[in-house]
Design a protein around this motif. Structure first.
Motif, PDB file in Angstrom:
ATOM      1  N   VAL A 205       0.853  -1.191   0.000  1.00 45.16           N
ATOM      2  CA  VAL A 205       0.000   0.000   0.000  1.00 45.16           C
ATOM      3  C   VAL A 205       0.888   1.240   0.000  1.00 45.16           C
ATOM      4  CG1 VAL A 205      -1.767   1.299   1.229  1.00 45.16           C
ATOM      5  CG2 VAL A 205      -1.831  -1.205   1.249  1.00 45.16           C
ATOM      6  N   PRO A 206       0.868   2.028  -1.070  1.00 44.72           N
ATOM      7  CA  PRO A 206       1.646   3.276  -1.065  1.00 44.72           C
ATOM      8  C   PRO A 206       1.204   4.194   0.063  1.00 44.72           C
ATOM      9  CG  PRO A 206       0.897   2.733  -3.293  1.00 44.72           C
ATOM     10  CD  PRO A 206       0.189   1.803  -2.356  1.00 44.72           C
ATOM     11  N   ALA A 207       2.163   4.830   0.716  1.00 41.53           N
ATOM     12  CA  ALA A 207       1.851   5.681   1.867  1.00 41.53           C
ATOM     13  C   ALA A 207       0.993   6.874   1.478  1.00 41.53           C
ATOM     14  CB  ALA A 207       3.136   6.143   2.540  1.00 41.53           C
ATOM     15  N   ASP A 208       1.067   7.283   0.204  1.00 43.25           N
ATOM     16  CA  ASP A 208       0.285   8.445  -0.233  1.00 43.25           C
ATOM     17  C   ASP A 208      -1.047   8.062  -0.864  1.00 43.25           C
ATOM     18  OD1 ASP A 208       1.173   7.350  -2.601  1.00 43.25           O
ATOM     19  OD2 ASP A 208       2.131   9.170  -3.359  1.00 43.25           O
ATOM     20  N   ALA A 209      -1.435   6.791  -0.752  1.00 43.51           N
ATOM     21  CA  ALA A 209      -2.711   6.357  -1.317  1.00 43.51           C
ATOM     22  C   ALA A 209      -3.862   7.016  -0.557  1.00 43.51           C
ATOM     23  CB  ALA A 209      -2.842   4.832  -1.239  1.00 43.51           C
ATOM     24  N   ALA A 210      -4.929   7.347  -1.277  1.00 47.12           N
ATOM     25  CA  ALA A 210      -6.094   7.961  -0.645  1.00 47.12           C
ATOM     26  C   ALA A 210      -6.658   7.028   0.426  1.00 47.12           C
ATOM     27  CB  ALA A 210      -7.161   8.253  -1.698  1.00 47.12           C
ATOM     28  N   GLY A 211      -6.896   7.570   1.612  1.00 47.03           N
ATOM     29  CA  GLY A 211      -7.459   6.790   2.702  1.00 47.03           C
ATOM     30  C   GLY A 211      -6.443   6.289   3.714  1.00 47.03           C
ATOM     31  N   VAL A 212      -5.144   6.489   3.447  1.00 50.87           N
ATOM     32  CA  VAL A 212      -4.117   6.137   4.436  1.00 50.87           C
ATOM     33  C   VAL A 212      -3.970   7.325   5.389  1.00 50.87           C
ATOM     34  CG1 VAL A 212      -1.718   5.530   4.852  1.00 50.87           C
ATOM     35  CG2 VAL A 212      -2.893   4.625   2.841  1.00 50.87           C
ATOM     36  N   GLU A 213      -4.293   7.110   6.655  1.00 48.18           N
ATOM     37  CA  GLU A 213      -4.302   8.199   7.633  1.00 48.18           C
ATOM     38  C   GLU A 213      -3.388   7.864   8.814  1.00 48.18           C
ATOM     39  OE1 GLU A 213      -8.359   8.550   8.848  1.00 48.18           O
ATOM     40  OE2 GLU A 213      -9.118   8.507   6.789  1.00 48.18           O
ATOM     41  N   ILE A 214      -2.399   8.715   9.062  1.00 46.51           N
ATOM     42  CA  ILE A 214      -1.587   8.597  10.273  1.00 46.51           C
ATOM     43  C   ILE A 214      -2.370   9.235  11.414  1.00 46.51           C
ATOM     44  CG2 ILE A 214       0.593   9.167  11.410  1.00 46.51           C
ATOM     45  CD1 ILE A 214       0.961   7.257   9.095  1.00 46.51           C
ATOM     46  N   ILE A 215      -2.821   8.434  12.363  1.00 44.41           N
ATOM     47  CA  ILE A 215      -3.646   8.946  13.454  1.00 44.41           C
ATOM     48  C   ILE A 215      -2.795   9.664  14.492  1.00 44.41           C
ATOM     49  CG2 ILE A 215      -5.225   8.301  15.307  1.00 44.41           C
ATOM     50  CD1 ILE A 215      -6.072   5.905  13.562  1.00 44.41           C
ATOM     51  N   ARG A 216      -1.692   9.036  14.891  1.00 42.94           N
ATOM     52  CA  ARG A 216      -0.850   9.641  15.922  1.00 42.94           C
ATOM     53  C   ARG A 216       0.470   8.882  16.025  1.00 42.94           C
ATOM     54  NH1 ARG A 216      -2.513   6.926  21.686  1.00 42.94           N
ATOM     55  NH2 ARG A 216      -3.402   5.004  20.849  1.00 42.94           N
ATOM     56  N   PRO A 217       1.516   9.563  16.507  1.00 41.06           N
ATOM     57  CA  PRO A 217       2.742   8.849  16.870  1.00 41.06           C
ATOM     58  C   PRO A 217       2.567   8.194  18.237  1.00 41.06           C
ATOM     59  CG  PRO A 217       3.026  11.186  17.260  1.00 41.06           C
ATOM     60  CD  PRO A 217       1.654  11.018  16.659  1.00 41.06           C
ATOM     61  N   LEU A 218       3.251   7.088  18.450  1.00 43.74           N
ATOM     62  CA  LEU A 218       3.200   6.378  19.721  1.00 43.74           C
ATOM     63  C   LEU A 218       4.597   6.318  20.315  1.00 43.74           C
ATOM     64  CD1 LEU A 218       0.953   3.456  18.471  1.00 43.74           C
ATOM     65  CD2 LEU A 218       0.217   5.255  20.021  1.00 43.74           C
ATOM     66  N   SER A 219       4.655   6.172  21.627  1.00 39.46           N
ATOM     67  CA  SER A 219       5.953   6.055  22.285  1.00 39.46           C
ATOM     68  C   SER A 219       6.030   4.723  23.021  1.00 39.46           C
ATOM     69  CB  SER A 219       6.166   7.208  23.274  1.00 39.46           C
ATOM     70  OG  SER A 219       5.198   7.150  24.313  1.00 39.46           O
ATOM     71  N   THR A 220       7.264   4.301  23.320  1.00 42.26           N
ATOM     72  CA  THR A 220       7.495   3.119  24.139  1.00 42.26           C
ATOM     73  C   THR A 220       8.329   3.553  25.336  1.00 42.26           C
ATOM     74  OG1 THR A 220       9.435   2.544  22.798  1.00 42.26           O
ATOM     75  CG2 THR A 220       7.358   1.499  22.215  1.00 42.26           C
ATOM     76  N   LEU A 221       7.771   3.417  26.526  1.00 40.89           N
ATOM     77  CA  LEU A 221       8.401   3.874  27.765  1.00 40.89           C
ATOM     78  C   LEU A 221       8.851   5.333  27.658  1.00 40.89           C
ATOM     79  CD1 LEU A 221      10.534   0.767  28.852  1.00 40.89           C
ATOM     80  CD2 LEU A 221       8.192   1.351  29.488  1.00 40.89           C
ATOM     81  N   GLY A 222       8.082   6.117  26.922  1.00 39.32           N
ATOM     82  CA  GLY A 222       8.364   7.545  26.792  1.00 39.32           C
ATOM     83  C   GLY A 222       9.251   7.922  25.630  1.00 39.32           C
ATOM     84  N   TYR A 223       9.809   6.962  24.909  1.00 38.32           N
ATOM     85  CA  TYR A 223      10.668   7.250  23.761  1.00 38.32           C
ATOM     86  C   TYR A 223       9.838   7.177  22.474  1.00 38.32           C
ATOM     87  CZ  TYR A 223      14.799   6.884  26.721  1.00 38.32           C
ATOM     88  OH  TYR A 223      15.745   7.093  27.692  1.00 38.32           O
TER      89      TYR A 223
END
Length: 411
Positions: A205-223
């Motif tokens: 799936v190309p990252a710029d395809a219509a409908g691909v949505e980055i909701i949020r960044p996530l962290s692991t133990l604060g990183y």
């Protein structure tokens, strides 16, 4: 069992060691500052671009590519020959990218090498091999227990000449990077198939395809692991051409096992580098600080902690080398017992070793003045990445019980 490296591997080991000493260790703080000062944390720091060009000039590029795919680049090292190199890179958490040997791109490139069509390889593999783009592997989902991958709910539905992808994924490493251009997505294409391991497929799936949505960044133990990052991603009625499907419908598990076997060992190799560097830092610290009238290295508890750490690192290294050797000789499928054993034990070992050395460093061990806290985070999330400890123990235990019940030991 002979783990003596070939002259070619020794050459690259020395060359890589010299490169790390001259160009990577001296700029660790500079790299951190460039990330902190960047207007976009998800972009490649200028220092990384400079180091990548230098590594490529010196032939230290795509070192992970095995002999069978040497026509695509690399130097044709076996898994056993690559292991000490990955250990060296693992001593600095961001260093593998300098040599285009970082996760998840190495695993994704291996998928495209093994299972991609000529068109897939021309469009996505070549730019990845050149280090021009980044990629992500979308498997884990927030709404189900992804430790059982048959639970996956993301759908891949055939509609004429296209597939439509619908679903949410999270902790998708690499997805936050501004140069992430392609996702390999695992989802269900045949949810009613009586064979639960043939319900899934994998699709590009190309990252710029219509409908691909980055909701949020996530962290692991604060990183947040910038600039690659871990993201929650929504695929909302994403249409991709039918030729983007890898291998064919129902072969998602086959691809996953082909990708994750060697990838799990790459993590183990890098974690041994983290643990080894932590041990060395602990020994240095033990000779620098005094408590109660003597060097802390003269206290029995510190000596025991370092001795135990040395022993555990050596055990883990030998197991990982044996696993790499077995993959080379038998293939990942036949080496699955050793792969599971390494994946179970090495992250736990690294976590324990780093924790002891953090304790030796006192409050400083929790800070960013040393690499220890971030390395501990890496070891901890590797106990979940590519399958949690419990799943590997369950699988390995099942295989052992089956084997020895069919072939009881003599004597």
């Amino acid at each position: 069992m002979n783990f003596e490296l070939s002259p070619k591997a020794v050459k690259y080991q020395r060359q890589l060691q010299d490169f790390m000493q001259a160009h990577v260790y001296p700029v660790e703080q500079d790299y951190k500052q460039q990330l902190e000062q960047a207007s976009n944390r998800w972009s490649t720091p200028p220092l990384m671009t400079k180091l990548k060009a230098l590594a490529r000039e010196q032939g230290l590029w795509n070192l992970f590519i095995p002999e069978q795919f040497k026509t695509f680049g690399g130097v044709g090292l076996s898994n056993l020959e690559y292991a000490p190199l990955a250990e060296l890179m693992g001593r600095v958490l961001w260093a593998p990218e300098v040599f285009n040997c970082n996760a998840p791109d190495t695993g994704n490139m291996e998928v495209l090498l093994k299972y991609g069509s000529a068109k897939h390889q021309a469009r996505w593999l070549r730019p990845l091999l050149e280090g021009e783009i980044r990629s992500a592997y979308a498997m884990t989902e927030p709404q189900i227990a992804s430790s059982d991958a048959t639970n996956i709910q993301c759908s891949i539905t055939r509609e004429g000449d296209n597939y439509t992808v619908n679903g949410r994924k999270w902790f998708i490493t690499g997805a936050m990077h501004e140069n992430c251009k392609i996702f390999i997505v695992m989802g269900k294409s045949d949810p009613t198939n009586p064979n639960r391991h043939q319900q899934q497929s994998q699709i590009l799936v190309p990252a710029d395809a219509a409908g691909v949505e980055i909701i949020r960044p996530l962290s692991t133990l604060g990183y947040d692991d910038a600039p690659l990052g871990h993201a929650e991603v929504r695929f909302n009625k994403v249409k991709v051409p039918k030729e983007n499907l890898l291998l064919g419908e129902g072969r998602g598990f086959e691809i996953a096992q082909g990708r994750l076997g060697p990838g799990r060992i790459h993590h183990c190799m890098r974690l041994i580098g983290c643990a080894q560097r932590a041990l060395e830092l602990g020994c240095i610290r033990a000779n620098e600080r005094q408590t109660f009238g003597k060097l802390i290295g003269e206290h029995q508890s510190v000596r025991e902690a370092l001795a135990q750490s040395y022993t555990e690192i050596q055990q883990a290294r030998l197991l990982t080398l044996a696993t790499a050797d077995a993959i080379d000789k038998k293939g990942a499928k036949e080496a699955r017992d050793l792969i599971a054993a390494a994946k179970i034990s090495v992250p736990v070992m690294a976590q324990a070793v780093i924790d002891r050395v953090m304790q030796i460093h006192g409050a400083g061990g929790l800070s960013d003045d040393w690499f220890l806290a971030e390395a501990f985070n890496y070891a901890r999330y590797c106990r979940l990445a590519d399958g949690p400890d419990e799943v590997h123990m369950m699988s390995l235990g099942k295989q052992l019980i089956k084997r020895y019940s069919q072939e009881p030991p003599h004597g």
